[in-house]
Motif scaffolding. Sequence first.
Motif, PDB file in Angstrom:
ATOM      1  N   VAL A  85      20.761  41.388   3.347  1.00 61.63           N
ATOM      2  CA  VAL A  85      20.855  40.557   4.271  1.00 61.63           C
ATOM      3  C   VAL A  85      21.488  40.726   5.431  1.00 61.63           C
ATOM      4  N   VAL A  86      22.762  41.147   5.229  1.00 58.86           N
ATOM      5  CA  VAL A  86      23.648  41.537   6.219  1.00 58.86           C
ATOM      6  C   VAL A  86      23.175  42.669   6.970  1.00 58.86           C
ATOM      7  N   LEU A  87      22.999  43.388   6.968  1.00 56.43           N
ATOM      8  CA  LEU A  87      22.716  44.291   7.365  1.00 56.43           C
ATOM      9  C   LEU A  87      22.080  44.654   8.803  1.00 56.43           C
ATOM     10  N   PRO A  88      21.159  43.422   9.268  1.00 62.66           N
ATOM     11  CA  PRO A  88      20.599  43.515  10.760  1.00 62.66           C
ATOM     12  C   PRO A  88      21.143  42.886  11.141  1.00 62.66           C
ATOM     13  N   ILE A  89      22.197  42.187  10.812  1.00 69.48           N
ATOM     14  CA  ILE A  89      23.440  41.261  11.390  1.00 69.48           C
ATOM     15  C   ILE A  89      24.401  42.203  11.487  1.00 69.48           C
ATOM     16  N   LEU A  90      25.230  42.897  11.038  1.00 73.25           N
ATOM     17  CA  LEU A  90      25.894  43.763  11.498  1.00 73.25           C
ATOM     18  C   LEU A  90      25.220  44.989  12.033  1.00 73.25           C
ATOM     19  N   ARG A  91      24.107  45.273  12.861  1.00 70.93           N
ATOM     20  CA  ARG A  91      23.505  45.934  13.368  1.00 70.93           C
ATOM     21  C   ARG A  91      23.962  45.329  14.528  1.00 70.93           C
ATOM     22  N   ARG A  92      23.086  44.316  14.787  1.00 69.39           N
ATOM     23  CA  ARG A  92      23.530  43.378  16.459  1.00 69.39           C
ATOM     24  C   ARG A  92      24.854  42.939  16.709  1.00 69.39           C
ATOM     25  N   LEU A  93      25.277  43.148  15.727  1.00 69.59           N
ATOM     26  CA  LEU A  93      26.840  42.656  15.451  1.00 69.59           C
ATOM     27  C   LEU A  93      27.336  43.827  16.585  1.00 69.59           C
ATOM     28  N   SER A  94      27.059  45.378  16.040  1.00 69.07           N
ATOM     29  CA  SER A  94      27.723  46.046  16.705  1.00 69.07           C
ATOM     30  C   SER A  94      27.394  46.108  18.257  1.00 69.07           C
ATOM     31  N   THR A  95      26.340  46.338  17.946  1.00 70.88           N
ATOM     32  CA  THR A  95      25.513  46.735  19.441  1.00 70.88           C
ATOM     33  C   THR A  95      26.157  45.491  20.794  1.00 70.88           C
ATOM     34  N   GLN A  96      26.434  44.257  20.130  1.00 71.43           N
ATOM     35  CA  GLN A  96      26.606  42.974  20.931  1.00 71.43           C
ATOM     36  C   GLN A  96      28.260  43.027  21.076  1.00 71.43           C
ATOM     37  N   THR A  97      29.354  44.273  20.879  1.00 73.19           N
ATOM     38  CA  THR A  97      30.879  43.943  20.202  1.00 73.19           C
ATOM     39  C   THR A  97      30.871  45.855  20.622  1.00 73.19           C
ATOM     40  N   ASN A  98      29.784  46.459  21.322  1.00 71.80           N
ATOM     41  CA  ASN A  98      30.119  47.820  21.014  1.00 71.80           C
ATOM     42  C   ASN A  98      31.731  48.083  20.112  1.00 71.80           C
ATOM     43  N   SER A  99      31.217  48.046  19.000  1.00 76.49           N
ATOM     44  CA  SER A  99      32.240  48.368  18.117  1.00 76.49           C
ATOM     45  C   SER A  99      31.521  48.505  16.414  1.00 76.49           C
ATOM     46  N   THR A 100      32.635  49.312  15.674  1.00 78.07           N
ATOM     47  CA  THR A 100      32.005  49.531  14.433  1.00 78.07           C
ATOM     48  C   THR A 100      32.208  47.997  13.746  1.00 78.07           C
ATOM     49  N   SER A 101      30.627  48.107  13.187  1.00 76.62           N
ATOM     50  CA  SER A 101      30.748  46.427  12.445  1.00 76.62           C
ATOM     51  C   SER A 101      30.839  46.445  10.508  1.00 76.62           C
ATOM     52  N   LEU A 102      31.243  45.559  10.146  1.00 81.61           N
ATOM     53  CA  LEU A 102      31.351  45.945   8.806  1.00 81.61           C
ATOM     54  C   LEU A 102      32.106  44.600   7.523  1.00 81.61           C
ATOM     55  N   LEU A 103      31.265  44.609   7.052  1.00 77.58           N
ATOM     56  CA  LEU A 103      30.780  43.792   5.972  1.00 77.58           C
ATOM     57  C   LEU A 103      31.880  44.344   4.460  1.00 77.58           C
ATOM     58  N   SER A 104      32.512  43.160   4.336  1.00 77.09           N
ATOM     59  CA  SER A 104      33.518  43.562   3.287  1.00 77.09           C
ATOM     60  C   SER A 104      33.555  42.622   1.880  1.00 77.09           C
ATOM     61  N   VAL A 105      33.711  42.831   0.997  1.00 78.76           N
ATOM     62  CA  VAL A 105      33.845  41.661  -0.047  1.00 78.76           C
ATOM     63  C   VAL A 105      34.713  41.934  -0.268  1.00 78.76           C
ATOM     64  N   ALA A 106      35.544  40.705  -1.854  1.00 83.45           N
ATOM     65  CA  ALA A 106      36.506  41.058  -2.277  1.00 83.45           C
ATOM     66  C   ALA A 106      36.470  41.776  -4.055  1.00 83.45           C
ATOM     67  N   ASP A 107      37.564  42.103  -4.119  1.00 86.37           N
ATOM     68  CA  ASP A 107      36.787  42.540  -5.307  1.00 86.37           C
ATOM     69  C   ASP A 107      38.235  42.656  -6.010  1.00 86.37           C
ATOM     70  N   GLY A 108      38.903  41.635  -7.146  1.00 87.50           N
ATOM     71  CA  GLY A 108      40.049  41.476  -7.573  1.00 87.50           C
ATOM     72  C   GLY A 108      41.109  41.340  -6.224  1.00 87.50           C
TER      73      GLY A 108
END
Length: 234
Positions: A85-108
């Motif tokens: 779900v998130v990959l295409p959103i990350l790609r767009r956000l990266s282009t919009q902000t000219n930054s590296t975008s990331l998805l992080s999850v809580a693990d403990g």
Amino acid sequence: MSSAGGEISQTLDRGLKVLSLLAEHSDGLTAGELAEQLATARAVVYRLLRTLEAHRLVGRIGTRYVLGIGISELASRLRPRLQAVVLPILRRLSTQTNSTSLLSVADGDEALILLTEEPPQSTFHLALRQGARHALELGADGVAILAGRPPSDDDSSIVRLARSQGYALSVGVLQPGALGVAAPISTSEWASASIGIVQLGTEVSDPGVPELVMSAASEAARRLSSDFSAETPA
């Protein structure tokens, strides 16, 4: 017991309320304290706790009950769907902000960088390693996850600020000369993931970046919620 959508299970409802209460108290609650909060007989609470313990959703430290490892295990099963779900959103956000975008999850009590997307048109940018970990209290991505959870007496001022403004900002915490902006993916009262960006510098490159990050996180939450609803039998 009924709701606007029809009848609901009172026992399940109480069990979910137990989990919500434990989520709000990181130091745990006794059975008596839970019974008082729920306005329920202690014997009923003990039955709920024994059932939740059997599924590892609740653990015990002395006489106090806390969230169990089963919560993290359930969250980990969400990861494949998060990625799709998130990959295409990350790609767009990266282009919009000219930054590296990331998805992080809580693990403990750690933030795990699950996905990253680098800006396609940028000559200089930060590269992040997928699979990298750091404490939830460090970095905008982890702080955003904590901010997406119910308020706790243990919350730092940084988490409280992020909760009030809807996004977390960190400068030079994980990498000198770099900053991060992140917002929680809120599909429930207990956030377990965030979307964010990292870029070089000590100030956000554009004042609109936080809004873009929050919008991306909201879109991810909507898509995930829609996904779950589509799979729920009528």
